[in-house]
Design an enzyme around this catalytic site. Structure first.
Site, short mmCIF file in Angstrom:
data_model
loop_
_atom_site.label_atom_id
_atom_site.label_comp_id
_atom_site.label_asym_id
_atom_site.label_seq_id
_atom_site.Cartn_x
_atom_site.Cartn_y
_atom_site.Cartn_z
N HIS A 186 -54.80 -20.84 12.08
CA HIS A 186 -56.87 -20.80 12.43
C HIS A 186 -57.26 -19.85 11.44
O HIS A 186 -58.23 -19.85 10.73
CB HIS A 186 -56.61 -20.69 13.40
CG HIS A 186 -56.22 -21.63 14.66
ND1 HIS A 186 -55.00 -21.92 16.18
CD2 HIS A 186 -57.11 -22.73 15.25
CE1 HIS A 186 -54.98 -23.02 15.92
NE2 HIS A 186 -56.03 -23.73 15.67
N CYS A 491 -60.04 -34.90 12.99
CA CYS A 491 -60.82 -33.52 12.78
C CYS A 491 -59.54 -32.95 12.25
O CYS A 491 -60.42 -31.31 12.00
CB CYS A 491 -61.05 -33.25 13.56
SG CYS A 491 -60.35 -33.33 15.22
C1 PEP Z 1 -55.91 -29.65 15.53
O1 PEP Z 1 -54.90 -29.76 16.04
O2 PEP Z 1 -55.32 -31.27 14.52
C2 PEP Z 1 -57.59 -29.84 15.42
C3 PEP Z 1 -58.34 -29.88 15.14
O3 PEP Z 1 -57.62 -28.32 16.07
P1 PEP Z 1 -56.59 -27.02 16.31
O4 PEP Z 1 -56.64 -26.92 14.55
O5 PEP Z 1 -58.26 -26.62 16.64
O6 PEP Z 1 -55.56 -26.10 17.18
#
Ligand code: PEP
Ligand code: MG
Length: 541
Positions: A186, A491
């Protein structure tokens, strides 16, 4: 020789491109581990008692500086804190397994809700005081100042917590070099969205605090004590590679055969609103809220949630804004928020944690419901695995909606959709009939499909190699969503990578949420392809 001016180069992986030059801030490594999220019940009780004592001392100091009327209010708050009832209610929750901060907030919220329902006007008016008490003690429990560093410097360490990244001022430049870490973490995502150069997986190397460093991130190269010519060369290479400004087309682009593809923004931080032009996007396709709440005090502050959602809706104008509910757990933990059991990516994370901590879910639901008055808000649920979770959260929204309507608050039920990031859900979208839309979260889908943790660099190749399996799974999911007549999009970071665009188009996706600084590249990738993913050139031959 270990002379101070010795030039050394270290190789790592590019997590966010760019060039940074600055002095080293060497991280203090005990920071994260020295603050275990939950202690034993005895330690948590002690922690709470100390926080209450600190809050009382603060209030007493304030009394001494206040006029008579204010002193009366503060005295009332001191009396409440001296009364053992509140602490005992929190202690019951500590014994049941909650951390001190969560136990305190949950107990006080329950108490506040009781006061708000009282028929006696005078008693109801006391609710605000109890809220104040709740926040003051919470501040004493969690108000640890993060280990920030000088603006413009280069953070060097084993890993960097997203909250520390967010607390830092990056406007003066600077960069990040991690001995460990991963490009799918993240904090890497945050660095990309703020254009902070970042290199990961260098392995441990010796460097002095305050040494001068060149971070040539695109090349994955760290240079200690670089020569000026080297810095100039890296900077001019960077300037040449800068993509052209994308045309302002309201967030859609057509493929070579005229199929419209919607491009929405991924937002991780409200600061981004100041630097991103909304006319380039079809609204916000994913707004992560866990990065906005860097402490339990923030997470439990309904007004803070509400203000940020309003800000997003103002930015987007008539376009939709999809806000994802808190996806805590995994690598996104908040101290004291019951994170103890959710360290694992496979544990109490996302909607699982929200349903296990309904006080938090209800608070966020209220803020979201109130924000519906200001634009086209949609709600996205993280880590949904089975339909029951979606139903339980929908019920929470319905109940909170009813409370708000009774209070005369302007609101409506938003569309509630789900992230598709757990394989068990991805295979069964037709069972999620209550979901208003679907959004593929390939960052997690990849790690669960390949059994390769997204933050473990030793299995990074497997994580990447899962792409064809993900695309096959997406194609099946798109067919199910189309049959249900529900919008479906992506996403995950794959949608911000031009090399994956052909396969994602071929899988049937038409709605892409992308990292804003990747927009130009993604537009040009899509413009060069047919809707089945084949390149213009090959068709023409
Ligand atoms: C994903 O898992 O692709 C997502 C968009 O959520 P995060 O990266 O915040 O876990
Ligand atoms: Mg995810």
């Amino acid at each position: 020789m270990a002379g101070a001016l010795e030039i050394r180069e270290i190789q790592g992986l590019c997590a966010s491109p760019g060039v940074a030059v600055g002095t080293v801030h060497l991280a203090v490594e005990v920071a994260a581990d020295a603050l275990p999220p939950g202690d034993s019940p005895a330690a948590d009780r002690e922690k709470l008692r100390r926080a209450v004592a600190a809050a009382i001392a603060e209030l007493k100091a304030l009394v001494g500086r206040s006029d008579e009327e204010s002193a009366g209010i503060l005295d009332f708050q001191i009396e409440m804190l001296l009364d053992p009832v509140l602490v005992e209610m929190a202690e019951e929750r500590i014994l049941a397994g909650d951390g001190a901060a969560l136990a305190w907030v949950a107990a006080l919220d329950h108490y506040i809700a009781g006061i708000e329902e009282a028929s006696d006007e005078q008693l109801r008016a006391r609710a605000a005081d109890v809220v104040d008490i709740r926040n003051r003690v919470l501040g004493a429990l969690t108000g640890r100042a993060p280990e920030d560093f000088a603006p413009g410097s280069v953070f060097v360490g084993k890993d960097l917590q997203p909250s520390l990244f967010l607390a830092h001022d990056w406007t003066a430049g600077g960069g990040i070099v991690l001995f460990d870490g991963s490009i799918a973490s993240h904090v890497a995502m945050l660095a990309r969205s703020r254009s902070v150069p970042m290199i990961v997986a260098t392995g441990r190397f010796e460097v002095a605090d305050g040494a001068r460093l060149l971070v040539d991130a695109k090349e994955g190269r760290v240079v200690i004590a670089p020569e000026e010519a080297r810095i100039r060369e890296a900077k001019s290479r960077m300037a040449e590679a800068r993509p052209a400004e994308p045309p302002r087309a309201g967030g859609t682009i057509e493929t070579a055969d005229g199929v419209a593809i919607r491009l929405s923004a991924i937002i991780n931080d409200p600061l981004e609103f100041g630097s991103i032009d909304p006319s380039l996007f079809a609204g916000i396709g994913l707004m992560r809220t866990e990065f906005l709440m860097t402490s339990p005090t923030d997470a439990f502050n309904e007004e803070r949630h509400y203000e940020i959602y309003r800000q997003a809706l103002r930015w987007a104008g008539d376009a939709p804004v999809i806000v994802r509910m808190l996806d805590l757990g995994g690598d996104k933990t908040l101290p004291d928020l019951g994170a103890r059991k959710s360290e694992s990516f496979m544990g109490l994370r996302g909607i699982r944690l929200l349903l296990a901590r309904p006080e938090l879910a209800r608070l966020q639901a209220r803020a979201l419901l109130r924000a519906t008055a200001h634009g086209r808000l949609g709600v996205l649920l993280p880590m949904v695995t089975v339909p029951d979770e979606l139903d339980a959260m929908s019920t929470i929204f319905e109940e909170e909606l009813a409370v708000l309507v009774r209070r005369g608050v302007q609101t409506r039920m938003p569309e509630i959709g789900m992230m598709v990031e757990v394989p068990a859900a991805a295979l069964m979208l037709d069972r999620f009939s209550r979901s208003a839309f679907f959004s593929f979260g390939t960052n997690d889908l990849a790690q669960y499909l390949a059994a390769a943790a997204r933050d473990d660099r030793s299995v990074a190749e497997l994580y990447d190699a899962a792409a064809p399996a993900i695309c096959r799974l997406i194609a099946g999911g798109v067919a199910l969503a189309d049959a249900m007549k529900r919008p479906v999009g992506i996403c995950g970071e794959m949608a911000s990578e031009p090399r994956h665009i052909p396969a994602l188009l071929a899988a049937g996706l038409r709605n892409f949420s992308v990292a804003p600084n990747r927009l130009a590249d993604i537009r040009s990738a899509i413009g060069g392809l047919y809707s089945d993913g084949l390149p213009r050139r090959r068709r023409a031959e």
